[in-house]
Write a protein that holds these residues in place. Structure first.
Motif, PDB file in Angstrom:
ATOM      1  N   ALA A 136       0.839  -1.201   0.000  1.00  0.00           N
ATOM      2  CA  ALA A 136       0.000   0.000   0.000  1.00  0.00           C
ATOM      3  C   ALA A 136       0.876   1.254   0.000  1.00  0.00           C
ATOM      4  N   ASP A 137       1.921   1.237   0.820  1.00  0.00           N
ATOM      5  CA  ASP A 137       2.789   2.400   0.873  1.00  0.00           C
ATOM      6  C   ASP A 137       3.576   2.560  -0.439  1.00  0.00           C
ATOM      7  N   PHE A 138       3.936   1.433  -1.026  1.00  0.00           N
ATOM      8  CA  PHE A 138       4.608   1.474  -2.329  1.00  0.00           C
ATOM      9  C   PHE A 138       3.688   2.093  -3.382  1.00  0.00           C
ATOM     10  N   ASP A 139       2.424   1.667  -3.377  1.00  0.00           N
ATOM     11  CA  ASP A 139       1.460   2.208  -4.351  1.00  0.00           C
ATOM     12  C   ASP A 139       1.261   3.714  -4.163  1.00  0.00           C
ATOM     13  N   ARG A 140       1.275   4.135  -2.899  1.00  0.00           N
ATOM     14  CA  ARG A 140       1.159   5.568  -2.611  1.00  0.00           C
ATOM     15  C   ARG A 140       2.350   6.329  -3.218  1.00  0.00           C
ATOM     16  N   ALA A 141       3.548   5.776  -3.065  1.00  0.00           N
ATOM     17  CA  ALA A 141       4.749   6.426  -3.612  1.00  0.00           C
ATOM     18  C   ALA A 141       4.702   6.445  -5.144  1.00  0.00           C
ATOM     19  N   VAL A 142       4.227   5.365  -5.726  1.00  0.00           N
ATOM     20  CA  VAL A 142       4.087   5.301  -7.189  1.00  0.00           C
ATOM     21  C   VAL A 142       3.111   6.376  -7.658  1.00  0.00           C
ATOM     22  N   GLU A 143       2.006   6.479  -6.946  1.00  0.00           N
ATOM     23  CA  GLU A 143       0.986   7.485  -7.250  1.00  0.00           C
ATOM     24  C   GLU A 143       1.604   8.883  -7.205  1.00  0.00           C
ATOM     25  N   ALA A 144       2.373   9.136  -6.163  1.00  0.00           N
ATOM     26  CA  ALA A 144       2.984  10.460  -5.977  1.00  0.00           C
ATOM     27  C   ALA A 144       3.953  10.780  -7.117  1.00  0.00           C
ATOM     28  N   ALA A 145       4.627   9.748  -7.644  1.00  0.00           N
ATOM     29  CA  ALA A 145       5.584   9.975  -8.741  1.00  0.00           C
ATOM     30  C   ALA A 145       4.856  10.295 -10.047  1.00  0.00           C
ATOM     31  N   GLY A 146       3.629   9.849 -10.145  1.00  0.00           N
ATOM     32  CA  GLY A 146       2.826  10.144 -11.336  1.00  0.00           C
ATOM     33  C   GLY A 146       3.496   9.636 -12.602  1.00  0.00           C
ATOM     34  N   SER A 147       3.492  10.477 -13.623  1.00  0.00           N
ATOM     35  CA  SER A 147       4.027  10.046 -14.919  1.00  0.00           C
ATOM     36  C   SER A 147       5.548  10.198 -14.998  1.00  0.00           C
ATOM     37  N   ASP A 148       6.166  10.539 -13.871  1.00  0.00           N
ATOM     38  CA  ASP A 148       7.611  10.803 -13.894  1.00  0.00           C
ATOM     39  C   ASP A 148       8.428   9.680 -13.244  1.00  0.00           C
ATOM     40  N   LEU A 149       7.830   8.481 -13.140  1.00  0.00           N
ATOM     41  CA  LEU A 149       8.524   7.377 -12.473  1.00  0.00           C
ATOM     42  C   LEU A 149       9.524   6.689 -13.408  1.00  0.00           C
ATOM     43  N   ALA A 150      10.810   6.842 -13.120  1.00  0.00           N
ATOM     44  CA  ALA A 150      11.854   6.196 -13.926  1.00  0.00           C
ATOM     45  C   ALA A 150      12.109   4.775 -13.448  1.00  0.00           C
ATOM     46  N   GLY A 151      12.105   4.558 -12.135  1.00  0.00           N
ATOM     47  CA  GLY A 151      12.415   3.220 -11.641  1.00  0.00           C
ATOM     48  C   GLY A 151      12.249   3.076 -10.148  1.00  0.00           C
ATOM     49  N   VAL A 152      12.426   1.828  -9.711  1.00  0.00           N
ATOM     50  CA  VAL A 152      12.353   1.475  -8.291  1.00  0.00           C
ATOM     51  C   VAL A 152      13.623   0.702  -7.961  1.00  0.00           C
ATOM     52  N   MET A 153      14.334   1.126  -6.909  1.00  0.00           N
ATOM     53  CA  MET A 153      15.541   0.406  -6.496  1.00  0.00           C
ATOM     54  C   MET A 153      15.270  -0.320  -5.182  1.00  0.00           C
ATOM     55  N   LEU A 154      15.598  -1.603  -5.171  1.00  0.00           N
ATOM     56  CA  LEU A 154      15.348  -2.422  -3.980  1.00  0.00           C
ATOM     57  C   LEU A 154      16.550  -3.286  -3.662  1.00  0.00           C
ATOM     58  N   THR A 155      16.796  -3.510  -2.392  1.00  0.00           N
ATOM     59  CA  THR A 155      17.747  -4.546  -1.994  1.00  0.00           C
ATOM     60  C   THR A 155      16.997  -5.873  -1.955  1.00  0.00           C
ATOM     61  N   ALA A 212       8.382   1.507 -16.053  1.00  0.00           N
ATOM     62  CA  ALA A 212       9.470   1.929 -15.164  1.00  0.00           C
ATOM     63  C   ALA A 212      10.399   0.735 -14.956  1.00  0.00           C
ATOM     64  N   LEU A 213      11.617   0.996 -14.492  1.00  0.00           N
ATOM     65  CA  LEU A 213      12.602  -0.078 -14.365  1.00  0.00           C
ATOM     66  C   LEU A 213      12.718  -0.568 -12.921  1.00  0.00           C
ATOM     67  N   LEU A 214      12.844  -1.864 -12.786  1.00  0.00           N
ATOM     68  CA  LEU A 214      13.106  -2.440 -11.471  1.00  0.00           C
ATOM     69  C   LEU A 214      14.620  -2.657 -11.354  1.00  0.00           C
ATOM     70  N   ILE A 215      15.202  -1.980 -10.387  1.00  0.00           N
ATOM     71  CA  ILE A 215      16.661  -2.027 -10.177  1.00  0.00           C
ATOM     72  C   ILE A 215      16.934  -2.816  -8.904  1.00  0.00           C
ATOM     73  N   LEU A 216      17.665  -3.917  -9.022  1.00  0.00           N
ATOM     74  CA  LEU A 216      18.017  -4.700  -7.839  1.00  0.00           C
ATOM     75  C   LEU A 216      19.407  -4.268  -7.370  1.00  0.00           C
ATOM     76  N   ASP A 217      19.464  -3.740  -6.156  1.00  0.00           N
ATOM     77  CA  ASP A 217      20.761  -3.370  -5.576  1.00  0.00           C
ATOM     78  C   ASP A 217      21.328  -4.611  -4.889  1.00  0.00           C
ATOM     79  N   ASP A 218      22.129  -5.356  -5.655  1.00  0.00           N
ATOM     80  CA  ASP A 218      22.682  -6.626  -5.175  1.00  0.00           C
ATOM     81  C   ASP A 218      24.115  -6.446  -4.673  1.00  0.00           C
ATOM     82  N   VAL A 219      24.470  -5.203  -4.321  1.00  0.00           N
ATOM     83  CA  VAL A 219      25.843  -4.915  -3.879  1.00  0.00           C
ATOM     84  C   VAL A 219      26.208  -5.748  -2.663  1.00  0.00           C
TER      85      VAL A 219
END
Lengths: 389, 389
Positions: B155-174, B204-211
């Motif tokens: 739900a919180d992720f969807d809220r953040a996506v909503e806030a980004a609107g049409s300007d969402l380039a990607g999501v970075m996750l560990t 939008a792109l899903l970025i996995l931070d696998d560092v």
């Protein structure tokens, strides 16, 4: 291929991969040997695979490299650098030149609680979004607090200072102006003094980006010869003769700010690049490396200027002797310079048509003379193709 | 001292400098030997000074390291990584994990021509101003285009996506949630699938931070076991068993964007860390390193949980077995964990009281049992000081 070592923008004659190097020479993957006037784009200052540095690395590898904390060599190296560099009271290490320039920005902002940092227009300070020379993927907000002025132009600098108002954190400058494909320009000493004076008046910091010039232009800070001091300096490239290391040095008054900012990386405390740097700095000092490089550079300059005159070709040979660059008069699209570089390559010298070259301590008279036999062929090729002028 | 290896925030008993390492053991500058449960904060995956990696480095040093272009080992390594990693069609190399995560941001923005990148609140993605966990010296504009959500919270992720609107380039996750001093949290597979689905819907792109997790959690991408693919991944730490290397991998469709952005560093093409990485990846594959580390981690977990129960102490032992972390119930200021770590150190185990630990392939049963003899003393010390609970 990507990055500054990608040859996609160069003549197809240029090799992309290399398999060996020794002293002033490199060998491409097909076995062609060249005098290396690029010195790996700056890092190689003593010569490729310098035996003293290699030995120091081997010995450190026996002890340990990437540990849970640094090795004692960090302290030895920090002391050697603080001894060698007048403006250095403390030191931080990183991996990339960009790590160092970015840290200088952050430290300046933390110290002053101001945002704006001024840089000279078109001058390279690294590959982060705030300074990248290519806008793709960067945002205007990445450089929202950057200001720009013309290098060596006091009036334009004053205008940028005025625009920053009370929010000026610092000014970042390279020791001289080196911009890809353009004639180089030594710093106007009066301009450097003016920047120093204005920074003092405004409690802003003068940041010297010594990543490209450090330990080649002078032993210690590149502005020590002109007597203009910096508050923070960024280092990398020649500091460890090719091993991955960068550093930030600063004044005692900035120690708290440097401690407050968050600077870290998984390999920043690795001991082998520090052992390489300690061996490099000591060796440069012991053999007066800067003088050796100046001698090599002077011989190359004299030879190239003579060859150009003998060929009836007009060139500009600019920058300090240890980091020269040449252009042909009226060569707007670098066509002459590209032809020159191709012919030099075919005759056994690796140099770049749009980027400054670098001298190393391994370039004795015989090496320079070998390079000059190739540049002679290169001038002949340019004259054959474009005629005299 | 500075950076994540500075011990200024730890117990005074902790050593700052180290002089040797071998396999699963490290030795501090005073000669005290410890089982190294930190693995140099992640990079050491085969064990310190792994002989196969060391030999590969020595051989590469004979050929050349920092040249005017890469060595052939770049191609060999790129091919090995593209083979090993399902989501990888191409690869770029750098030095720091931060180089890789920053490049992912830039490539995502270049590809989508959008600005906003979402990250989970409190999660570490590096030491650049856009992601630094410490605000000193950074500016609000450095993270003007960042958005934040709670890890594993659809739900919180969807809220953040909503806030980004049409300007969402990607999501970075560990791959899982690891935040200093907090219990770790494995990814909710439904959450991961949801993020993938939303990224697909929105281009939008899903970025996995696998560092931190890469090549320890799984051989290949850390989300391969759950079957959720990424568009871009960032790598570093374990990729070269302690030699300085980072990487970005991505899908074929992102090749043009990756070619358009400006990514470069003086030492990014150095061959010895690439030779180390090639040897590391091949060795991990040959010995099924992930299984070895899982076995070691399972033995450590079982032993620690038994010791806690026997001591009458309530702990949470969280995260994957290969990267565990423990906390004591109600230990709000980490007092119990600090005492535990001090006692473990005195008994010959180096672990961190607020940061996840790491398993390596050098941790055989005898090493884990040696570590457990120390943690037994550490539980006894906590019980003595704080009483049972």
């Amino acid at each position: 291929m990507y990055g500054h070592q990608a040859i996609r923008n160069m003549s197809p004659a240029y090799p992309q991969f290399f398999r060996a190097a020794e002293g002033a020479l490199i060998t491409d993957v097909d076995g062609n040997e060249y005098v290396d006037l690029m010195c790996s784009w700056g890092p190689i200052v003593l010569g490729h695979r310098d035996p003293v540095v290699t030995q120091a690395v081997r010995e450190q590898m026996e002890k340990g490299d990437c540990l849970d904390g640094p090795g004692p060599v960090l302290v030895d190296l920090a002391e050697a650098l603080v001894d060698a560099i007048d403006d250095a009271d403390w030191i931080l290490f990183g991996k990339n030149g960009t790590d160092a320039t970015t840290a200088c920005l952050t430290i300046a902002r933390a110290h002053t609680s101001r945002a704006v940092v001024l840089v000279a227009r078109g001058v390279y300070h690294g590959a982060a979004p705030w300074c990248s020379p290519v806008p793709a993927g960067t945002l205007p907000s990445d450089r929202a607090a950057m200001g720009y002025f013309e290098y060596n132009d006091q009036a334009d600098f004053d205008r940028a200072v005025e625009a920053a108002g009370s929010d000026l954190a610092g000014v970042m400058l390279t020791p001289f102006r080196h911009v890809e494909g353009e004639d180089q320009e030594l710093v106007d000493v009066e301009f450097a003094r003016h920047v120093r004076r204005r920074c003092d008046e405004l409690d802003a910091l003068l940041i010297l980006d010594d990543v490209r010039c450090g330990f080649r232009f002078a032993h210690g800070g590149s502005w020590e010869p002109i007597g203009v001091s910096s508050d923070l300096s960024a280092w990398s490239k020649a500091i460890a003769n090719g091993y991955p290391l960068a550093a930030v040095t600063g004044r005692e008054s900035l120690r708290d700010a440097a401690s407050a900012v968050f600077l870290t990386g998984s390999f920043w405390m690795n001991s082998t690049p520090m052992a390489a740097a300690l061996a490099t700095i000591r060796r440069l000092d012991a053999i007066d490396g800067v003088s050796l490089m100046q001698r090599a550079g002077a011989r190359l300059r004299a030879g190239v200027l003579t060859q150009a005159a003998d060929s009836g070709l007009t060139i500009a040979y600019t920058g300090p002797d240890v980091m020269p660059y040449m252009t042909f008069a009226g060569d707007v699209h670098h066509e002459r310079m590209t032809r020159f570089a191709e012919a030099a390559l075919a005759s056994g010298v690796y140099l770049h048509p749009k980027h400054n070259w670098f001298m190393s301590c391994a370039m004795d008279d015989a090496v320079i003379d070998r390079a000059l036999r190739a540049t002679e062929q290169a001038f002949a090729a340019v004259r054959r193709h474009f005629g005299p002028r």
